[in-house]
Design a protein around this motif. Sequence first.
Motif, PDB file in Angstrom:
ATOM      1  N   TYR A 100       0.788  -1.230   0.000  1.00 32.32           N
ATOM      2  CA  TYR A 100       0.000   0.000   0.000  1.00 32.32           C
ATOM      3  C   TYR A 100       0.822   1.284   0.000  1.00 32.32           C
ATOM      4  O   TYR A 100       0.266   2.362  -0.157  1.00 32.32           O
ATOM      5  CB  TYR A 100      -0.977  -0.008   1.181  1.00 32.32           C
ATOM      6  N   LEU A 101       2.116   1.177   0.228  1.00 34.83           N
ATOM      7  CA  LEU A 101       2.991   2.344   0.207  1.00 34.83           C
ATOM      8  C   LEU A 101       4.332   1.953  -0.413  1.00 34.83           C
ATOM      9  O   LEU A 101       5.382   2.059   0.220  1.00 34.83           O
ATOM     10  CB  LEU A 101       3.188   2.878   1.639  1.00 34.83           C
ATOM     11  N   PRO A 102       4.316   1.467  -1.638  1.00 38.72           N
ATOM     12  CA  PRO A 102       5.558   0.974  -2.241  1.00 38.72           C
ATOM     13  C   PRO A 102       6.473   2.112  -2.692  1.00 38.72           C
ATOM     14  O   PRO A 102       6.243   2.743  -3.708  1.00 38.72           O
ATOM     15  CB  PRO A 102       5.056   0.169  -3.440  1.00 38.72           C
ATOM     16  N   LEU A 103       7.481   2.392  -1.908  1.00 43.36           N
ATOM     17  CA  LEU A 103       8.445   3.432  -2.240  1.00 43.36           C
ATOM     18  C   LEU A 103       9.613   2.822  -2.998  1.00 43.36           C
ATOM     19  O   LEU A 103      10.198   1.842  -2.551  1.00 43.36           O
ATOM     20  CB  LEU A 103       8.962   4.109  -0.971  1.00 43.36           C
ATOM     21  N   VAL A 104       9.959   3.358  -4.112  1.00 36.40           N
ATOM     22  CA  VAL A 104      11.098   2.944  -4.934  1.00 36.40           C
ATOM     23  C   VAL A 104      11.102   1.415  -5.097  1.00 36.40           C
ATOM     24  O   VAL A 104      11.708   0.698  -4.304  1.00 36.40           O
ATOM     25  CB  VAL A 104      12.448   3.436  -4.364  1.00 36.40           C
ATOM     26  N   THR A 105      10.446   0.942  -6.105  1.00 37.36           N
ATOM     27  CA  THR A 105      10.326  -0.495  -6.326  1.00 37.36           C
ATOM     28  C   THR A 105      11.170  -0.983  -7.502  1.00 37.36           C
ATOM     29  O   THR A 105      10.849  -1.975  -8.132  1.00 37.36           O
ATOM     30  CB  THR A 105       8.859  -0.872  -6.578  1.00 37.36           C
ATOM     31  N   ALA A 106      12.259  -0.323  -7.788  1.00 39.60           N
ATOM     32  CA  ALA A 106      13.083  -0.659  -8.949  1.00 39.60           C
ATOM     33  C   ALA A 106      14.058  -1.800  -8.687  1.00 39.60           C
ATOM     34  O   ALA A 106      14.927  -2.058  -9.495  1.00 39.60           O
ATOM     35  CB  ALA A 106      13.849   0.580  -9.405  1.00 39.60           C
ATOM     36  N   PHE A 107      13.938  -2.470  -7.580  1.00 40.84           N
ATOM     37  CA  PHE A 107      14.842  -3.566  -7.262  1.00 40.84           C
ATOM     38  C   PHE A 107      14.350  -4.827  -7.957  1.00 40.84           C
ATOM     39  O   PHE A 107      13.174  -5.080  -8.046  1.00 40.84           O
ATOM     40  CB  PHE A 107      14.925  -3.776  -5.750  1.00 40.84           C
ATOM     41  N   GLY A 108      15.275  -5.655  -8.409  1.00 42.45           N
ATOM     42  CA  GLY A 108      14.870  -6.781  -9.224  1.00 42.45           C
ATOM     43  C   GLY A 108      15.262  -8.126  -8.681  1.00 42.45           C
ATOM     44  O   GLY A 108      15.281  -8.368  -7.474  1.00 42.45           O
ATOM     45  N   LEU A 109      15.588  -8.977  -9.615  1.00 42.73           N
ATOM     46  CA  LEU A 109      15.863 -10.377  -9.338  1.00 42.73           C
ATOM     47  C   LEU A 109      17.007 -10.581  -8.346  1.00 42.73           C
ATOM     48  O   LEU A 109      16.970 -11.494  -7.532  1.00 42.73           O
ATOM     49  CB  LEU A 109      16.168 -11.096 -10.657  1.00 42.73           C
ATOM     50  N   VAL A 110      18.009  -9.739  -8.383  1.00 39.10           N
ATOM     51  CA  VAL A 110      19.153  -9.880  -7.475  1.00 39.10           C
ATOM     52  C   VAL A 110      18.686  -9.754  -6.024  1.00 39.10           C
ATOM     53  O   VAL A 110      19.093 -10.540  -5.157  1.00 39.10           O
ATOM     54  CB  VAL A 110      20.251  -8.843  -7.798  1.00 39.10           C
ATOM     55  N   PHE A 111      17.816  -8.782  -5.744  1.00 43.01           N
ATOM     56  CA  PHE A 111      17.322  -8.593  -4.381  1.00 43.01           C
ATOM     57  C   PHE A 111      16.424  -9.756  -3.967  1.00 43.01           C
ATOM     58  O   PHE A 111      16.478 -10.217  -2.829  1.00 43.01           O
ATOM     59  CB  PHE A 111      16.578  -7.264  -4.246  1.00 43.01           C
TER      60      PHE A 111
END
Length: 158
Positions: free
Chosen positions: A34-45
Amino acid sequence: MIRWLLDGPLKGFPDIPPVWLSVFLAAAWVLNEYLPLVTAFGLVFRAAGGLLIGAALGVIAWSALWFWRKKTTIEPHHEPTALIVEGPYRFSRNPIYLGLLAILTGYVLWLGSLSPVLLPYLFYEVLTRRFIEPEEEGLRRIFGTEANLYLNRTHRWF
């Protein structure tokens, strides 16, 4: 914030670390959803989070085995009948709590959003104040010098 969490809305629920972990995991999910801040993290994370969770489960199982071997209680707020200094307890006084913290951290990494990033720190504080500090006092009271020697030579976390 920590005092409010310890004495506020969660007062009266089963006071055991897995329940606290469940509360923090749910909070991480809610913040991510409900408050997704900066969601550019991908498969590595996601992969790092999964590996961390897997390793944490292994450490928890290894640590719990020592409670069974020593025939002492694993439940917080109960008096232990043995001081465990073998196995993972050679490296950390609290490998189970370290594992629980790693599960939450791994889950936050797996979610891939910055919004729940402070939750592992808050969980660390809850574990330290609610469980670890009272347990250390109990160990000193029950096992005396032997406990003091162990507490002085082994790190609380890692």
